[in-house]
Design a protein around this motif. Sequence first.
Motif, PDB file in Angstrom:
ATOM      1  N   GLU A   1       0.839  -1.185   0.000  1.00 10.07           N
ATOM      2  CA  GLU A   1       0.000   0.000   0.000  1.00 10.07           C
ATOM      3  C   GLU A   1       0.882   1.246   0.000  1.00 10.07           C
ATOM      4  N   GLY A   2       0.304   2.370  -0.415  1.00 11.08           N
ATOM      5  CA  GLY A   2       1.041   3.612  -0.321  1.00 11.08           C
ATOM      6  C   GLY A   2       1.022   4.156   1.092  1.00 11.08           C
ATOM      7  N   PRO A   3       1.922   5.087   1.406  1.00 17.68           N
ATOM      8  CA  PRO A   3       1.908   5.710   2.735  1.00 17.68           C
ATOM      9  C   PRO A   3       0.571   6.395   3.005  1.00 17.68           C
TER      10      PRO A   3
ATOM     11  N   PHE B   1       6.937   6.538   8.682  1.00 19.57           N
ATOM     12  CA  PHE B   1       7.854   7.503   8.097  1.00 19.57           C
ATOM     13  C   PHE B   1       7.595   8.884   8.682  1.00 19.57           C
TER      14      PHE B   1
ATOM     15  N   GLY C   1      12.239  10.503   6.199  1.00 22.59           N
ATOM     16  CA  GLY C   1      13.241   9.684   6.856  1.00 22.59           C
ATOM     17  C   GLY C   1      13.219   8.274   6.277  1.00 22.59           C
TER      18      GLY C   1
ATOM     19  N   TYR D   1       7.338  10.357  -6.272  1.00 24.22           N
ATOM     20  CA  TYR D   1       8.429  10.003  -5.361  1.00 24.22           C
ATOM     21  C   TYR D   1       9.013   8.658  -5.774  1.00 24.22           C
TER      22      TYR D   1
ATOM     23  N   GLN E   1      10.989   5.403  -4.131  1.00 20.09           N
ATOM     24  CA  GLN E   1      11.367   4.768  -2.880  1.00 20.09           C
ATOM     25  C   GLN E   1      12.238   3.552  -3.152  1.00 20.09           C
TER      26      GLN E   1
ATOM     27  N   GLY F   1      14.388  -0.197   1.445  1.00 19.95           N
ATOM     28  CA  GLY F   1      14.942   0.153   2.751  1.00 19.95           C
ATOM     29  C   GLY F   1      15.099   1.635   3.001  1.00 19.95           C
ATOM     30  N   GLN F   2      14.613   2.448   2.089  1.00 19.21           N
ATOM     31  CA  GLN F   2      14.738   3.907   2.216  1.00 19.21           C
ATOM     32  C   GLN F   2      13.363   4.556   2.263  1.00 19.21           C
ATOM     33  N   GLY F   3      13.347   5.822   2.623  1.00 17.52           N
ATOM     34  CA  GLY F   3      12.110   6.577   2.552  1.00 17.52           C
ATOM     35  C   GLY F   3      11.905   7.116   1.148  1.00 17.52           C
ATOM     36  N   PRO F   4      10.683   7.509   0.822  1.00 18.24           N
ATOM     37  CA  PRO F   4      10.411   8.091  -0.502  1.00 18.24           C
ATOM     38  C   PRO F   4      11.245   9.356  -0.732  1.00 18.24           C
TER      39      PRO F   4
ATOM     40  N   PHE G   1      11.580  12.762  -3.255  1.00 20.37           N
ATOM     41  CA  PHE G   1      10.809  13.612  -4.158  1.00 20.37           C
ATOM     42  C   PHE G   1      11.467  13.705  -5.523  1.00 20.37           C
TER      43      PHE G   1
ATOM     44  N   LEU H   1      10.319   1.468  -5.978  1.00 25.00           N
ATOM     45  CA  LEU H   1       8.870   1.666  -5.948  1.00 25.00           C
ATOM     46  C   LEU H   1       8.623   3.141  -6.270  1.00 25.00           C
TER      47      LEU H   1
ATOM     48  N   LEU I   1       6.057   6.133  -6.322  1.00 24.12           N
ATOM     49  CA  LEU I   1       4.816   6.540  -5.666  1.00 24.12           C
ATOM     50  C   LEU I   1       4.314   7.855  -6.241  1.00 24.12           C
TER      51      LEU I   1
ATOM     52  N   PHE J   1      -1.268   9.197  -1.052  1.00 27.61           N
ATOM     53  CA  PHE J   1      -0.412   8.378  -1.901  1.00 27.61           C
ATOM     54  C   PHE J   1      -1.170   7.217  -2.519  1.00 27.61           C
ATOM     55  N   GLY J   2      -0.741   6.875  -3.731  1.00 26.69           N
ATOM     56  CA  GLY J   2      -1.213   5.657  -4.357  1.00 26.69           C
ATOM     57  C   GLY J   2      -0.387   4.474  -3.883  1.00 26.69           C
ATOM     58  N   PRO J   3      -0.741   3.254  -4.334  1.00 24.86           N
ATOM     59  CA  PRO J   3      -0.040   2.054  -3.890  1.00 24.86           C
ATOM     60  C   PRO J   3       1.338   1.884  -4.513  1.00 24.86           C
TER      61      PRO J   3
END
Lengths: 112, 114
Positions: free
Chosen positions: A42-44, A89, A103, B35, B37, B40-43, B45, B88, B90, B105-107
């Motif tokens: 799923e998205g955030p 996040f 993060g 975004y 992703q 193991g990291q955050g999204p 931009f 990924l 987003l 956010f979408g999936p």
Amino acid sequence: DQQVKQNSPSLSVQEGRISILNCDYTNSMFDYFLWYKKYPAEGPTFLISISSIKDKNEDGRFTVFLNKSAKHLSLHIVPSQPGDSAVYFCAASGDSYGKLTFGQGTILTVHP
Amino acid sequence: DAGVTQSPTHLIKTRGQQVTLRCSPKSGHDTVSWYQQALGQGPQFIFQYYEEEERQRGNFPDRFSGHQFPNYSSELNVNALLLGDSALYLCASSLGGTRTDTQYFGPGTRLTVL
């Protein structure tokens, strides 16, 4: 240059107890902060936000605290539930258009 | 009320190829952000579109480009794919695109580059 850091990759908590997730930032221009939750595939999903003019914001079981002098924010979940198990996040914004800097995320596991 | 939708769900490409990812924003939203992703990291931009124009861009090379259509849907194009583009992707939509407008956010689209 990691401007938003979540130093704990994972956190394990017992159901009913408090979960505390932490986040540090380095960019002084950030003035709006958010927490997102992400389930697999799923998205955030937006949870809660706080503006730099406040030091606390509550929404039900979720409370975000902001310490501007320490450039630190935290998310408190009370009481924790197994359904809260997800990746959390922290994100920050410092411009007009809402560009988010995230993060790395913290995996929260709530055990029944 | 449909949320943000993205297509395709998964995609496998080889190095050097080009890819197009699609996003339909939440009903009523006029701003789309993309975004990336990595595992193991955050999204991170990539860019934001508002009124069919790229309004803001992150630290991504020109191989990454986009488009927004009059119905506010958006595409992300990546040319000359590299192994490091595997991630990924987003899409997030909001109304107005200011910092206090919640981004939904979408999936995501999982891109694998071989």
